[in-house]
Every structure is written in C-alpha cells, then in structure tokens.
Design an enzyme around this catalytic site. Sequence first.
Site, mmCIF file in Angstrom:
data_model
loop_
_atom_site.group_PDB
_atom_site.id
_atom_site.type_symbol
_atom_site.label_atom_id
_atom_site.label_comp_id
_atom_site.label_asym_id
_atom_site.label_seq_id
_atom_site.Cartn_x
_atom_site.Cartn_y
_atom_site.Cartn_z
ATOM 1 N N ASP A 78 90.039 -34.027 33.015
ATOM 2 C CA ASP A 78 89.807 -33.289 34.460
ATOM 3 C C ASP A 78 89.240 -34.028 35.314
ATOM 4 O O ASP A 78 89.667 -34.264 36.365
ATOM 5 C CB ASP A 78 89.162 -32.023 34.298
ATOM 6 C CG ASP A 78 87.683 -31.938 33.457
ATOM 7 O OD1 ASP A 78 87.555 -33.028 32.870
ATOM 8 O OD2 ASP A 78 86.901 -30.993 33.359
ATOM 9 N N ARG B 137 86.233 -21.562 35.994
ATOM 10 C CA ARG B 137 87.360 -22.106 35.373
ATOM 11 C C ARG B 137 88.836 -21.807 35.556
ATOM 12 O O ARG B 137 89.580 -22.208 35.909
ATOM 13 C CB ARG B 137 87.044 -22.135 33.918
ATOM 14 C CG ARG B 137 85.881 -22.937 33.195
ATOM 15 C CD ARG B 137 85.977 -23.148 31.672
ATOM 16 N NE ARG B 137 84.874 -23.553 31.187
ATOM 17 C CZ ARG B 137 84.434 -25.030 31.171
ATOM 18 N NH1 ARG B 137 85.220 -26.014 31.761
ATOM 19 N NH2 ARG B 137 83.300 -25.050 30.270
ATOM 20 N N ASP C 124 83.487 -38.857 35.925
ATOM 21 C CA ASP C 124 82.325 -39.011 36.633
ATOM 22 C C ASP C 124 81.476 -40.230 36.460
ATOM 23 O O ASP C 124 82.006 -41.425 36.924
ATOM 24 C CB ASP C 124 81.502 -37.894 36.512
ATOM 25 C CG ASP C 124 80.445 -37.545 37.242
ATOM 26 O OD1 ASP C 124 79.887 -38.419 37.925
ATOM 27 O OD2 ASP C 124 79.537 -36.396 37.043
ATOM 28 N N PHE D 12 79.939 -31.945 43.383
ATOM 29 C CA PHE D 12 80.096 -31.253 42.334
ATOM 30 C C PHE D 12 81.444 -30.470 42.772
ATOM 31 O O PHE D 12 81.172 -29.734 43.731
ATOM 32 C CB PHE D 12 78.950 -30.341 42.059
ATOM 33 C CG PHE D 12 78.922 -29.619 40.682
ATOM 34 C CD1 PHE D 12 78.814 -30.296 39.708
ATOM 35 C CD2 PHE D 12 79.334 -28.296 40.750
ATOM 36 C CE1 PHE D 12 79.120 -29.737 38.275
ATOM 37 C CE2 PHE D 12 79.592 -27.637 39.535
ATOM 38 C CZ PHE D 12 79.346 -28.243 38.285
ATOM 39 N N VAL D 13 82.357 -30.462 41.963
ATOM 40 C CA VAL D 13 83.235 -29.404 41.921
ATOM 41 C C VAL D 13 83.580 -28.392 40.961
ATOM 42 O O VAL D 13 83.052 -28.537 39.727
ATOM 43 C CB VAL D 13 84.686 -30.398 42.308
ATOM 44 C CG1 VAL D 13 84.659 -31.016 43.199
ATOM 45 C CG2 VAL D 13 84.856 -31.128 40.881
HETATM 46 P P1 IMP Z 1 81.203 -38.473 32.587
HETATM 47 O O1 IMP Z 1 80.919 -38.643 31.216
HETATM 48 O O2 IMP Z 1 80.113 -38.482 33.577
HETATM 49 O O3 IMP Z 1 82.381 -39.243 33.249
HETATM 50 O O4 IMP Z 1 81.689 -36.872 32.900
HETATM 51 C C1 IMP Z 1 82.792 -36.281 32.551
HETATM 52 C C2 IMP Z 1 82.634 -34.606 32.221
HETATM 53 O O5 IMP Z 1 81.586 -34.262 32.946
HETATM 54 C C3 IMP Z 1 83.974 -34.185 32.761
HETATM 55 O O6 IMP Z 1 85.007 -34.246 31.890
HETATM 56 C C4 IMP Z 1 83.806 -32.828 33.181
HETATM 57 O O7 IMP Z 1 84.074 -31.976 32.143
HETATM 58 C C5 IMP Z 1 82.339 -32.983 33.735
HETATM 59 N N1 IMP Z 1 82.186 -33.140 34.951
HETATM 60 C C6 IMP Z 1 81.803 -34.164 35.822
HETATM 61 N N2 IMP Z 1 81.841 -33.958 36.989
HETATM 62 C C7 IMP Z 1 81.893 -32.520 37.156
HETATM 63 C C8 IMP Z 1 82.036 -31.746 38.455
HETATM 64 O O8 IMP Z 1 81.666 -32.041 39.607
HETATM 65 N N3 IMP Z 1 82.223 -30.379 38.207
HETATM 66 C C9 IMP Z 1 82.232 -30.053 36.747
HETATM 67 N N4 IMP Z 1 82.221 -30.859 35.601
HETATM 68 C C10 IMP Z 1 82.135 -32.141 35.981
HETATM 69 MG MG MG Z 2 86.188 -32.934 30.883
#
Ligand code: IMP
Ligand code: MG
Length: 176
Positions: free
Chosen positions: A101, A166, A104, A153-154
């Site tokens: 999805d 969701r 980040d 944040f989304v």
């Molecule tokens: P990462 O490991 O920091 O890249 O985070 C990845 C996971 O965190 C994504 O697959 C999302 O499920 C969750 N995530 C990251 N940013 C957001 C956000 O802004 N809203 C909701 N979920 C997020």
């Molecule tokens: Mg995810």
Amino acid sequence: MVQIHDKHFDIYLQSEDIQSKVKELAVKLNEAYEGKSPLIIVVLNGSFMFASDLVKQINFDHELSFVKLSSYNDFSSLGNVLELIGLNADVENRDVVIIEDIVDTGLTMNTMVEKLITKKVNTVSICSLLFKEAAFKGNHKPNYIGFTIPDFFVVGYGMDYNQKGRNLQEIYKLKN
Ligand code: IMP
Ligand code: MG
C-alpha cells in the site's frame, strides 16, 4: 472531512484518481511480466484493497500469496520490523512481485526483499501505490509507484489509523 478516533482527516486522493492510477500500474506490470509467471505477494493488511483492484486488471499468468509483516503503530514506524508470516510458497527461482500500500521508511521492504533473496528468488520487484520519498531510508525503492507523496499520515483505501478507516474508498491525510 472524516473523523477517525480522535483525529480529523481531509480528502487527499479521490477514488477515480486512485482507480486510474491502479489501471496505469496494471498496464506497466502487464508489459513487464508478459510471458512470465510471477508469484505476486500481497503484504497484509494495508494492501488488501489496492491488491484486489490491481489483480483484476492483470492479464499475465501468476500465483497470488499473502503475507503479514507489520512494524507500524500509531503515526510513526517503530523501525523494528516483525517476522514475516505466511510465506508458504516455494519462491526459489521465481520472479516475485511485492504489492504494498505504502512505502514509508522502507524498513518493511528491506526485510521482505532480504528474506526473499536468502530464499534464492530469481527477481523481485516492488509495486507500491504510495511512496513517501522524503521518509525513505531503505535499500529497495519501489519499482512501480502510484503516487509519490509528502511525509504525512494517510488513511483509507486499505490503510488504517489504529485499525480504523480501511474501508474508505478515498485516501485521506491527517489534518494539521
Ligand atoms: P515502512 O516500513 O516504514 O516503509 O512502513 C511500511 C508500512 O507502514 C506500510 O506498509 C503501511 O502499512 C504502514 N504505513 C506507513 N505509512 C503509513 C500511513 O501514512 N498511514 C497508514 N499506514 C502507514
Ligand atoms: Mg503495508
């Protein structure tokens, strides 16, 4: 505007814009994987809605599998990525497409990709609807990106704020 728990969110991406981007991504994947038979791995929970719309537009031979690997609480990634659950398929020598999805910090994708490499996959690519480029500090950028967004944040279209929101068809950003 919507309220989820204690927070207010403004609309950021309309449903039609998301749907046309999903189609664009499917066209790119259809080109790249024509004649191949990759394993598509959907990273739950956040990717369920994106993956569901995306795979309906895919026309190459493939298998679909779902994994869970979560490190996210509240508003910021914790940085410690949990274990990968549910990867039952034999991935050795397979072409793998990861469906996310949002990427980040990139730590989730670091863990995923590195696990897959130790299992001797042939190729691995990442298709992510959203990419928070400014927050990214990982080693594996998504190969296919829907929207590059600022570091806010989304919620919606599969993504949650503390397990809610969701089901929303649109993507909302936290109101500041
Ligand atoms: P990462 O490991 O920091 O890249 O985070 C990845 C996971 O965190 C994504 O697959 C999302 O499920 C969750 N995530 C990251 N940013 C957001 C956000 O802004 N809203 C909701 N979920 C997020
Ligand atoms: Mg995810």
